[in-house]
Design a protein around this motif. Structure first.
Motif, mmCIF file in Angstrom:
data_model
loop_
_atom_site.group_PDB
_atom_site.id
_atom_site.type_symbol
_atom_site.label_atom_id
_atom_site.label_comp_id
_atom_site.label_asym_id
_atom_site.label_seq_id
_atom_site.Cartn_x
_atom_site.Cartn_y
_atom_site.Cartn_z
ATOM 1 N N MET A 63 0.757 -1.117 0.125
ATOM 2 C CA MET A 63 -0.070 0.160 -0.020
ATOM 3 C C MET A 63 0.896 1.137 0.102
ATOM 4 N N LEU B 128 0.337 3.285 -3.233
ATOM 5 C CA LEU B 128 -0.987 4.392 -3.341
ATOM 6 C C LEU B 128 -0.599 5.517 -2.947
ATOM 7 N N ARG C 268 -2.528 9.338 -1.643
ATOM 8 C CA ARG C 268 -2.786 8.935 -0.182
ATOM 9 C C ARG C 268 -4.006 9.677 0.322
ATOM 10 N N PHE D 270 -6.976 8.016 2.555
ATOM 11 C CA PHE D 270 -6.770 7.599 4.188
ATOM 12 C C PHE D 270 -8.079 8.222 4.831
ATOM 13 N N GLU E 65 -11.350 6.365 4.221
ATOM 14 C CA GLU E 65 -11.315 4.993 4.859
ATOM 15 C C GLU E 65 -11.674 5.040 6.360
ATOM 16 N N VAL F 196 -8.558 -0.914 0.967
ATOM 17 C CA VAL F 196 -7.292 -0.627 1.769
ATOM 18 C C VAL F 196 -7.324 -0.505 3.282
ATOM 19 N N SER G 26 -4.608 2.036 5.571
ATOM 20 C CA SER G 26 -4.372 3.175 4.537
ATOM 21 C C SER G 26 -3.853 4.160 5.588
ATOM 22 N N ILE H 280 -0.219 5.301 5.127
ATOM 23 C CA ILE H 280 0.554 5.898 3.968
ATOM 24 C C ILE H 280 0.752 7.390 4.222
#
Ligand code: ADP
Ligand code: MG
Length: 567
Positions: free
Chosen positions: A20, A24, A28, A31, A34, A125, A129, A132
């Motif tokens: 990831m 990603l 990014r 995140f 999510e 993800v 995530s 990240i």
């Protein structure tokens, strides 16, 4: 903090984290989506659990998500007053990838594929995530309804291990603090966060709030020191997207909502939003994903819609409302026909479920029919999910004509392995006098294409469907006719070309058969028990002989499947 322990992440989590962070990077900002998505899920879960037990709200039933940042410290915090987690749940949810099949999927990825962000998104993800953008994440949580001493603190730098400890926590729900990496500090910014919330989370029903600091001013317009007051401002639209009228929802919002519902990273291929009133009241928002999930062919793969009853979230993956052959469809079903305390078990018994299922199935099929107008998009769909749709005629007798319209085949017309010809295309090209739809089933496209059974058809310019998927024989055993025309397997039984053949041709064939009776007898004697019958045929133009199955025999493909199954 007490009872502190350090645990290692499951191997797959380590792999995922590694993939990831590398694949990603340019995406990014997701995140935040999510984190909000999880917070919204947690609020949904609490609302559902509280239906039975109001006390779980602990006096705070106004579900909400709060986002704060601290530019100096370089942190972003996402907080919810949802269901929260206990220690066990924290370890299970934030230490492993719970979804089955993920490990195998990760193993299958080649080096090139590992760099492909869309593939990584295939299993969502999710929480990880956060790493990240963060070099450390702290989660403080307490399960709604539990004792204040039962709070849990989870910490990790995303490098292979995490720690959990018991903490005292006054409020229930979860608070996640991301300690931003030095190159990601841009996210600790009011304007940036607000625009991301609007971009990704407008459709979340739970209000997402951010603090707004106001300072009083004196008569001259100067800010009065120490007069700051903070109010919470709701940043997102905060109404369930499917409740809003179609015309007021933008494509971007539909796509964003799909990603939330399907835990997918890439755009859907199409969607269909319907509000139905009258005898059967429901709202459905169905999506066709752009890619197949890795567990499409797994027996216990996740499937079904997110079920709401009167806007209250009831369950994920309610598989009772769509047939198996449409298991790739994702989305939301909201209905007032079911009671709020419906469970998976109760769903199986409720006769209304069947009615809704049949209505939603029609919506799904209609959505595909519409999609078929866009040839390129439909081809993507077909290449991805075609072999699942082929299960349809066997499973759903009532809709088999509708499903048949949606099927695509390889045929001798294009002689290409791409399945892109519809039955309507075929019928449009039928020869004068042709009343049947001819097909051949083989193990591979090449075997089908070069079958001696096709010789006569090629000579006469009659099109034949070239079936070469594993499921094709199963499919054809459930499709008897389309548009009034029966399907004929060219490798089975007597070959009857009907009116395509002239009387003279037929006569000539009969004469040949008579003349060759002796030869036939000798061949029959030579082959003995191995064959049922030997006949003169006019199927062939180049090959001297071929094997034909009696009309009602199981085909070669089915035989092999049965043999493999030990029958
Ligand atoms: P997914 O959301 O697809 O299940 P995630 O990686 O996003 O996967 O989250 C993993 C799990 O962690 C969730 O399923 C949930 O059980 C738990 N979780 C994450 N965030 C929260 C939260 N804010 N409140 C409660 N549980 C959470
Ligand atoms: Mg999630």
């Amino acid at each position: 903090a007490t009872h502190e322990e350090t645990l290692g992440f499951q191997t797959e989590v380590k792999q995922l984290l590694h993939l990831m962070i590398h694949s990603l990077y340019s995406n990014r900002e997701i995140f935040l989506r999510e984190m909000i998505s999880n917070a919204a899920d947690a609020c949904d879960k609490l609302r559902y659990a509280a239906l039975d037990n109001d006390a779980l709200y602990e006096g705070d039933s106004e579900l909400r998500i709060e986002i704060e940042h601290d530019a100096k410290a370089g942190t972003v915090t996402v907080r919810d007053n949802g269901v929260g987690m206990n220690r066990e749940e924290v370890i299970a949810n934030l230490g492993t990838i719970a979804r089955s099949g993920t490990a195998e999927f990760l193993k299958q990825l080649s080096g090139e594929q590992q760099k492909d962000a869309r593939l990584i998104g295939q299993f969502g993800v999710g929480f990880y995530s956060g790493f990240i953008v963060a070099d450390e994440i702290t989660v403080r949580t307490r399960k709604a309804g539990s004792d204040q001493a039962e709070g849990v603190e989870w910490r990790s730098k995303g490098e292979g291990e995490f720690s959990v400890a018991d903490i005292e926590r006054e409020v229930h729900g979860t608070e996640i603090t991301l300690h931003l990496k030095s190159d990601a500090e841009e996210f600790a910014d009011d304007f940036r966060l607000k625009s991301l919330v609007r971009k990704y989370s407008d459709h979340i029903e739970v209000p997402v709030r951010m603090p707004k600091v106001e300072t009083a001013q004196d008569e001259d317009g100067n800010e009065i020191e120490g007069s700051e007051t903070t109010t919470w401002e709701t940043v997102n639209e905060a109404t369930a997207l499917w409740v809003r009228p179609k015309g007021e929802v933008s494509d971007e919002e539909y796509k964003g909502f799909y990603k939330h519902v399907a835990h997918d990273f890439s755009d859907p291929l199409t969607w269909s939003h319907n509000k139905v009133e009258g005898k059967l009241e429901y709202t459905s928002l169905l999506y066709v994903p752009g890619r197949a999930p890795f567990d499409l062919y797994e027996r216990d793969g996740a499937r079904g819609v997110k079920l709401y009853v009167q806007r209250v979230f009831i369950m994920d993956d309610a598989e009772q409302f769509l047939p198996l052959y449409l298991r790739f469809i994702k989305g939301v079903l909201d209905t007032r026909e079911l009671s709020l305390n419906v469970s998976r078990e109760l769903l199986q018994q409720d006769p209304k479920v069947e009615k809704i299922k049949s209505a939603v199935t029609k919506r799904g099929l209609d959505m595909l029919k519409k999609l078929a107008k866009d040839k390129e998009a439909y081809q993507t769909f077909w290449n991805t999910f075609g072999s699942v749709l082929k299960e349809g005629p066997a499973e759903d007798f009532a809709n088999r004509e509708k499903i048949a319209e949606l099927l695509r085949f390889s045929t001798t017309h294009t002689d290409s392995t791409t399945q892109d010809q519809s039955l309507a295309d075929y019928i449009g090209r039928m020869q004068e006098g042709q009343q049947k739809i001819y097909y051949i089933v083989a193990d591979s496209f090449n075997a089908a294409k070069s079958s001696p059974h096709l010789e006569i058809f090629r000579k006469k310019g009659i099109e034949v469907l070239l079936l070469h998927d594993r499921i094709d024989e199963w499919l054809m055993s459930h499709l008897n006719e389309f548009d009034g025309k029966t399907f004929v397997d060219v490798a089975k039984g007597e070959l009857d070309l009907g009116e395509i053949e002239g009387e003279e041709e037929k006569k000539a064939q009969e004469e040949t058969a008579k003349a060759k009776e002796d030869l036939v007898k000798r061949v029959k004697e030579a082959l003995g028990e191995d064959v049922q019958e030997v006949k003169v045929t006019h199927r062939l133009t180049d090959s001297p002989a071929c094997v034909v199955l009696p009309e009602h025999e199981m085909g070669f493909q089915m035989r092999r499947i049965m043999e493999a199954a030990g029958q």
